[in-house]
Design an enzyme around this catalytic site. Structure first.
Site, PDB file in Angstrom:
ATOM      1  N   CYS A  54      -2.257   3.622  11.970  1.00 30.74           N
ATOM      2  CA  CYS A  54      -2.322   4.979  12.114  1.00 30.74           C
ATOM      3  C   CYS A  54      -2.924   5.263  13.688  1.00 30.74           C
ATOM      4  CB  CYS A  54      -3.662   5.360  11.130  1.00 30.74           C
ATOM      5  SG  CYS A  54      -4.867   4.247  11.427  1.00 30.74           S
ATOM      6  N   ILE A  65      -1.267   9.986   5.054  1.00 27.98           N
ATOM      7  CA  ILE A  65      -2.230   9.664   4.369  1.00 27.98           C
ATOM      8  C   ILE A  65      -3.148  10.738   3.677  1.00 27.98           C
ATOM      9  CG2 ILE A  65      -4.244   8.057   4.390  1.00 27.98           C
ATOM     10  CD1 ILE A  65      -2.049   6.650   5.769  1.00 27.98           C
ATOM     11  N   SER A  96       0.710  -1.262  -0.019  1.00 26.89           N
ATOM     12  CA  SER A  96       0.011  -0.045   0.214  1.00 26.89           C
ATOM     13  C   SER A  96       0.825   1.220   0.061  1.00 26.89           C
ATOM     14  CB  SER A  96      -0.860   0.132   1.313  1.00 26.89           C
ATOM     15  OG  SER A  96      -1.689   1.041   1.157  1.00 26.89           O
TER      16      SER A  96
HETATM   17  C1  LIG Z   1       5.821   6.181   0.226  1.00 26.12           C
HETATM   18  C2  LIG Z   1       5.319   5.432   0.966  1.00 26.12           C
HETATM   19  C3  LIG Z   1       4.024   5.384   1.144  1.00 26.12           C
HETATM   20  C4  LIG Z   1       3.225   4.543   1.925  1.00 26.12           C
HETATM   21  N1  LIG Z   1       2.031   4.522   2.488  1.00 26.12           N
HETATM   22  C5  LIG Z   1       1.305   3.519   3.125  1.00 26.12           C
HETATM   23  C6  LIG Z   1       0.002   3.441   3.256  1.00 26.12           C
HETATM   24  O1  LIG Z   1      -0.815   4.612   2.814  1.00 26.12           O
HETATM   25  N2  LIG Z   1      -0.625   2.508   3.939  1.00 26.12           N
HETATM   26  C7  LIG Z   1       0.123   1.492   4.586  1.00 26.12           C
HETATM   27  O2  LIG Z   1      -0.440   0.671   5.248  1.00 26.12           O
HETATM   28  N3  LIG Z   1       1.411   1.713   4.231  1.00 26.12           N
HETATM   29  C8  LIG Z   1       2.188   2.378   3.317  1.00 26.12           C
HETATM   30  N4  LIG Z   1       3.343   2.291   3.231  1.00 26.12           N
HETATM   31  C9  LIG Z   1       4.177   1.107   3.768  1.00 26.12           C
HETATM   32  C10 LIG Z   1       4.445   0.126   2.808  1.00 26.12           C
HETATM   33  O3  LIG Z   1       3.142  -0.430   2.143  1.00 26.12           O
HETATM   34  C11 LIG Z   1       5.392  -0.897   3.210  1.00 26.12           C
HETATM   35  O4  LIG Z   1       4.592  -1.591   4.140  1.00 26.12           O
HETATM   36  C12 LIG Z   1       6.739  -0.581   3.815  1.00 26.12           C
HETATM   37  O5  LIG Z   1       7.149   0.497   2.710  1.00 26.12           O
HETATM   38  C13 LIG Z   1       7.805  -1.610   3.495  1.00 26.12           C
HETATM   39  O6  LIG Z   1       7.886  -2.210   2.455  1.00 26.12           O
HETATM   40  P1  LIG Z   1       9.229  -1.939   1.395  1.00 26.12           P
HETATM   41  O7  LIG Z   1      10.308  -1.969   2.280  1.00 26.12           O
HETATM   42  O8  LIG Z   1       8.992  -2.879   0.326  1.00 26.12           O
HETATM   43  O9  LIG Z   1       8.748  -0.600   0.948  1.00 26.12           O
HETATM   44  C14 LIG Z   1       4.244   3.326   2.539  1.00 26.12           C
HETATM   45  C15 LIG Z   1       5.462   3.192   2.215  1.00 26.12           C
HETATM   46  C16 LIG Z   1       6.163   4.123   1.453  1.00 26.12           C
HETATM   47  C17 LIG Z   1       7.361   4.001   1.308  1.00 26.12           C
END
Ligand SMILES: Cc1cc2nc3c(=O)[nH]c(=O)nc-3n(C[C@H](O)[C@H](O)[C@H](O)COP(=O)(O)O)c2cc1C
Ligand SMILES: Cc1cc2nc3c(=O)[nH]c(=O)nc-3n(C[C@H](O)[C@H](O)[C@H](O)COP(=O)(O)OP(=O)(O)OC[C@H]3O[C@@H](n4cnc5c(N)ncnc54)[C@H](O)[C@@H]3O)c2cc1C
Ligand SMILES: Cc1cc2nc3c(=O)[nH]c(=O)nc-3n(C[C@H](O)[C@H](O)[C@H](O)COP(=O)(O)OP(=O)(O)OC[C@H]3O[C@@H](n4cnc5c(N)ncnc54)[C@H](O)[C@@H]3O)c2cc1C
Ligand SMILES: Cc1cc2nc3c(=O)[nH]c(=O)nc-3n(C[C@H](O)[C@H](O)[C@H](O)COP(=O)(O)O)c2cc1C
Ligand code: FES
Ligand code: FES
Lengths: 311, 282, 311, 282
Positions: free
Chosen positions: C127, C71, C21
């Site tokens: 959150c 968000i 997400s």
């Molecule tokens: C720019 C950005 C925005 C994110 N927005 C959300 C979000 O809106 N909701 C959510 O549950 N996680 C959000 N995440 C977390 C990611 O879904 C994920 O859990 C986290 O980045 C770890 O995975 P990764 O290392 O592959 O990025 C966000 C991550 C990034 C980098």
């Protein structure tokens, strides 16, 4: 010449650079004169002898190290007869890191190691509390307060509580340590992590899980340092992923009064003396009279561009 | 075998660690060549400060960051040869994973940061007059400088070199150049297993009067030598490996269990080793 | 050909690769055919409109990314009228991530988004819970159980609880989510972190602190995935620092039934289709019939060398 | 100015994004040279697939990992020139920090991974017949291809180029080669401040009948043009910058607030921009 001294409660350190527990030992004297350091911090010891964890005890992952050394210990007697005398040759204060299974054992052990030559006790509360289902003391404000309180009445030495990044309540834990009489906080220990060899399916650490350290940890422990420095009035010592003078500056700016260098010493054994020199140069370059002038100077001023609310 | 495998070697005669005996230095790559399909020989121009080193000691190498490989910890490598006269320090290594992969990309003129010399090297006890050296794979790199040391001490040496296949045998010419009698065994020829080696070694004990074993590179060969040694009362030394972090003795990553007067004790391969008494290894 | 399908409760995904997400949106359709993915997961939305956090919203630190996007949300109406119909053109199931201020609001919102075209709801409980001093729901088993329980009775859609690495009690939180009726867990969200520009003393994120993601996070979230997969019997979806097929394998071997790819898509927008291809090749190379054959296959056999206890 | 700054440029005439219009491709470095003490010109051999691009659009560059620099996120760079005929794609960039530091180490023949083309480019509206372009610093890179576009559309162009000092002025010969009238101003000469530029521009409006502004590289100049434009009813466009993560529109990192019918709205610089209506910028 810029003033590098920093005060950690009753102790004045000649500079804010010291080693992190478990990443430093007498052997480093073969690389540089250990007296250049702000303090000496020993590997955590336990009262009795312990073997530590199975090998492999270390592995690496994306610019970070994982370790499951555990706390191998030759015991209190060996330590008092060998390690403490070794450091007596140096001016830098000796901080000894200790661990125990219960708050009462912590207190008894603190009393036992309160001997001449020991300047402060670092309390490694990241170890399992056998009275709380093996949950580490540092996970909860209650258990942390309990350990520090009991140790406080058992020794007159300064107590540094070393916090864990694994807790979800670091501010509450920090405040509990302060309330119970800790003289300083160290933020922080390693973060629980894991690695698997995808080719063989085998875990990379003999102990399955281990602690993450090195540069990858810095953004997390820097955040904790900032949070704790704002939440308590005792000194906070930053620790986690420091390898460059910029890292040192970040921690000082975030509010740390000193820093501990861990894994970086493995990558470059002369990291600490280098950082001391570079810190002094950096203060002079910036025209700052002292380390104090940097501490807590973080600028969180609002950005020029504030964003619009959706109409 | 490339000519450069026969480099002159020149080890300091004492092994005791002294204050500020360990140095972190930048070295320039003088030569870097493939020895066979898996091994590379890396020769550095090293400052005098790190060249007071012993056969069996090692250096801790900071492998470079590249677009493809980003090793983090240092990598331990035995001294393959050390020439104080010319300021040369050489390592013979197998390209295995992230770190040695990055190392393999170094070109002549590039800089490599090394820490050392580290650990306790081989000790040829005065009573040992007729050594036998048995090396396999990477162990050939570690034992090579011992051949030179034997030559210096005018000790007749026999070297059994073992490898998977004949093309992976290394340093045999180097051993010969130091006057060693060389026996090669390989898996493909079917004469490298314990069953074949046992009678070979028993024969050498009888015919040459072997009174010391030196080995590196195979747990199987080490166990075999422990057994033969125990039976014949022949002592010896083994160079061991273990995953390391600091290489200096601080972190306790590299421990292994050893026989000790009252039971067993964990010793650090980087500090109390990498060379240990053959019979004390558990 | 190896069978890449994986079951997440009632849903069968054609492969175990899906976006995380907040790191995925309709725009990615300009790079590759989104139907190759195991599922589509939207950025978290809130019921009302929100602007998100001040800029700068992102920075980098040692092979990792920090973000404090927040968000920003155009609200439920816009989402239902624009985003849901966009994904209707695809076969891959649509998972929508939602957030709210209280457990009751979560439930009401879940009901509202339970419309045709939505295959599952991912519950972003990282959150702040306004009823618990702003502490995130995912920090505590009680608050997590509460949210999931109320949502469970408000919607028939599968509920995926997305856990936070910031809690000290991840196993308890995971078990609370399962007990309250969650259909799957996602491990995990970003880890709270911070960065300072040492040259200026300024914080690098407009919101001061933000979430760490990317390779540096992997050892931590892999550990959580392993812990949760052993502690619950619902499927666990691994997330954190995945960018190579070896990362995918590590998570599957640790016990994940599927994985989410986040930051890696920013570094290389076609990461997910590449991983799907490489995973298939890897299964074939290993002679494995299916993804299932890998899941949970971690080998924690004791080491050959067991260490001596000190005598 | 090196000759190569006057590269041929060849932009596609339409800007609307289509399906699978964004590509991640490996490009070989064809040339890489210093333009002055701070800026480098990087010319890549790029595949046809990414060369359907517009002035004002940008690419997202995966700067290499080196021993010294380990950038993680991509770095956005405006198209400086694009030559479909020869398959050339060029960027003019300032060596600033980690990412551009790593970029600066690229040598001819090396590979650079890029994603693009991204964002909305400049649009020269049919009613705009007498454009004025004002660029400062890095903005000169972004506006360079617009000069070519004006030449293609046979629109007489005036370009005010601003820099800290005369040696940092770039692309002026390029602008001239496309027939533009070039005015240079610099801080060292003391004619680059708003007080000096205001009357200069008012004069150009009177003398040349300027009816559109294009700018990039300075918030101060942008504010000035908004003010002059509002007074004279002159429209225009500005190319903006913002810290980015994805560059494609997914992450909402790069938002800025813009004037909107009912108040203000956050738009993504990478997606709705980087080129925006001059008067809508808040
Ligand atoms: C720019 C950005 C925005 C994110 N927005 C959300 C979000 O809106 N909701 C959510 O549950 N996680 C959000 N995440 C977390 C990611 O879904 C994920 O859990 C986290 O980045 C770890 O995975 P990764 O290392 O592959 O990025 C966000 C991550 C990034 C980098
Ligand atoms: C004292 C000593 C001397 C050595 N001398 C030589 C030599 O002369 N030539 C040679 O080719 N090799 C030698 N080795 C082994 C060499 O250190 C490893 O092959 C090398 O570290 C592998 O690194 P990698 O990144 O390529 O492999 P990877 O498998 O990617 O390494 C992953 C991690 O495991 C560690 N590791 C992997 N294999 C070993 C091993 N066998 N021993 C210790 N750590 C290991 C690495 O250091 C690294 O931290 C020696 C090891 C030791 C302990
Ligand atoms: C659409 C667009 C087009 C651009 N075109 C050009 C160009 O043609 N030539 C040129 O020299 N520069 C251009 N820039 C600015 C360029 O992207 C930054 O100078 C560069 O990212 C700095 O990276 P660094 O690692 O060297 O600096 P660092 O300061 O180390 O960067 C740290 C982080 O901040 C980000 N950052 C720093 N400065 C900027 C900036 N001004 N805008 C956006 N992000 C920034 C970086 O991307 C990185 O993530 C453009 C920026 C944008 C948004
Ligand atoms: C090999 C190793 C052993 C450690 N042993 C201890 C220890 O005994 N006691 C302790 O409090 N912390 C120990 N730590 C944690 C460090 O003191 C430090 O908190 C942590 O490594 C983060 O700092 P760094 O990133 O600079 O290494 C150890 C860390 C490592 C890497
Ligand atoms: S590697 Fe650290 S003690 Fe041996
Ligand atoms: S950079 Fe991700 S939306 Fe613009």
């Amino acid at each position: 010449m810029a003033d590098l001294t920093t005060r950690i409660g009753a102790l004045t350190l000649k500079n804010p650079i010291m080693p992190a527990s478990g990443t430093f030992s007498e052997e480093l004297a073969e690389v540089f004169d250990l007296d250049c350091l702000g303090a000496h911090v020993t590997k955590t010891i336990t009262r009795g002898k312990r073997a530590g964890n199975p090998v492999p005890r270390v592995c690496e992952a994306n610019g970070a190290m994982l370790n499951s050394i555990g706390i191998p210990s030759k015991g209190a007697d060996w330590f008092l007869q060998n390690t403490v005398p070794f450091y007596a040759d140096y001016d830098a204060p000796l901080v000894i890191s200790i661990s125990a299974n219960t708050a009462d054992e912590f207190a008894r052990f603190a009393e036992e190691v309160s001997v001449p030559g020991v300047a402060a006790i670092e309390v490694n509360i990241s170890c399992p509390n056998v009275e709380d289902h093996g949950k580490a003391f540092a996970m909860r404000p209650g258990a942390t307060g309990d350990v520090i309180r009991k140790m406080r009445s058992a020794t007159g030495l300064p107590l540094w509580a070393k916090l864990s990044p694994n807790t979800g309540e670091v501010v509450e834990v920090a405040q509990a340590a302060e309330a119970a009489g800790a003289d300083a906080l160290v933020t922080a220990n390693t973060m629980l992590a894991m690695a698997i060899d995808s080719a063989t399916g085998r875990v990379r650490l003999g102990n399955v899980m281990g602690g993450l350290s090195g540069p990858a940890l810095k953004p997390i422990t820097l955040r904790m340092t900032y949070q704790c420095a704002r939440a308590v009035s005792i000194p906070v010592i930053g620790c986690g992923g420091i390898s460059t003078v910029d890292d040192v500056l970040e921690y000082l700016i975030a509010g740390a009064r000193a820093v501990q260098v861990g894994t970086a010493t493995f990558i470059s054994p002369a990291t600490m003396p280098r950082l001391i020199g570079e810190l002094e140069q950096e203060l002079e370059r910036r025209g700052l009279p002292s380390v104090d002038a940097l501490i807590g100077s973080v600028d969180i001023a609002d950005e020029a561009i504030t964003l619009a609310e959706y109409a | 075998m490339p000519a450069s495998l026969c480099v002159v070697s020149d080890f300091a005669p004492t092994a005791a660690p002294v204050r500020h005996s360990v140095h972190e230095v930048d070295c320039r790559v003088k030569a870097h060549e493939w020895v066979n399909g898996q091994y590379r020989l890396l020769t550095l121009s090293a400052p005098r400060s790190v060249l007071d080193c012993q056969p069996g000691q090692f250096f801790h190498l900071l492998c470079p960051q590249t677009d493809r490989f980003q090793p983090y910890l240092r990598r331990p490598m035995s001294i393959y040869s050390c020439d104080r006269e010319n300021g040369d320090l050489a390592f013979l290594y197998k390209v295995a994973g992230e770190g040695t992969g990055a190392l393999a990309g170094l070109e002549t003129g590039n800089v490599l940061n090394i820490v050392g010399p580290l650990g306790q090297g081989f000790e040829i006890r005065p009573e040992w007059r007729r050594p036998l050296l048995i090396a396999r794979g990477v162990g050939l790199a570690t034992l090579a400088p011992l051949a030179q040391e034997c030559a210096r001490l005018r000790l007749p040496l026999t070297a059994i070199c073992s490898a998977r296949s004949p093309d992976l045998l290394m340093s045999t010419d180097l051993f010969r150049s130091f006057g060693a009698e060389v026996v090669t065994v390989t898996d493909t020829e079917g004469n490298s297993d314990v069953e074949s080696l046992m009678p070979l070694i028993e024969g050498l004990i009888r015919s040459r009067g072997i009174d010391a074993f030196f080995t590196c590179g195979s747990a199987r060969l080490m166990r075999m030598l422990q057994e033969i040694g125990a039976r014949h009362g022949i002592g010896g030394q083994v160079a061991l490996e273990q995953h390391m972090a600091c290489g200096i003795g601080m972190c306790q990553a590299c421990v292994r269990p050893f026989r000790h007067e009252d039971g067993a004790v964990n010793l650090r391969v980087c500090r109390e080793g990498p060379v240990f008494d053959l019979q004390e290894v558990l």
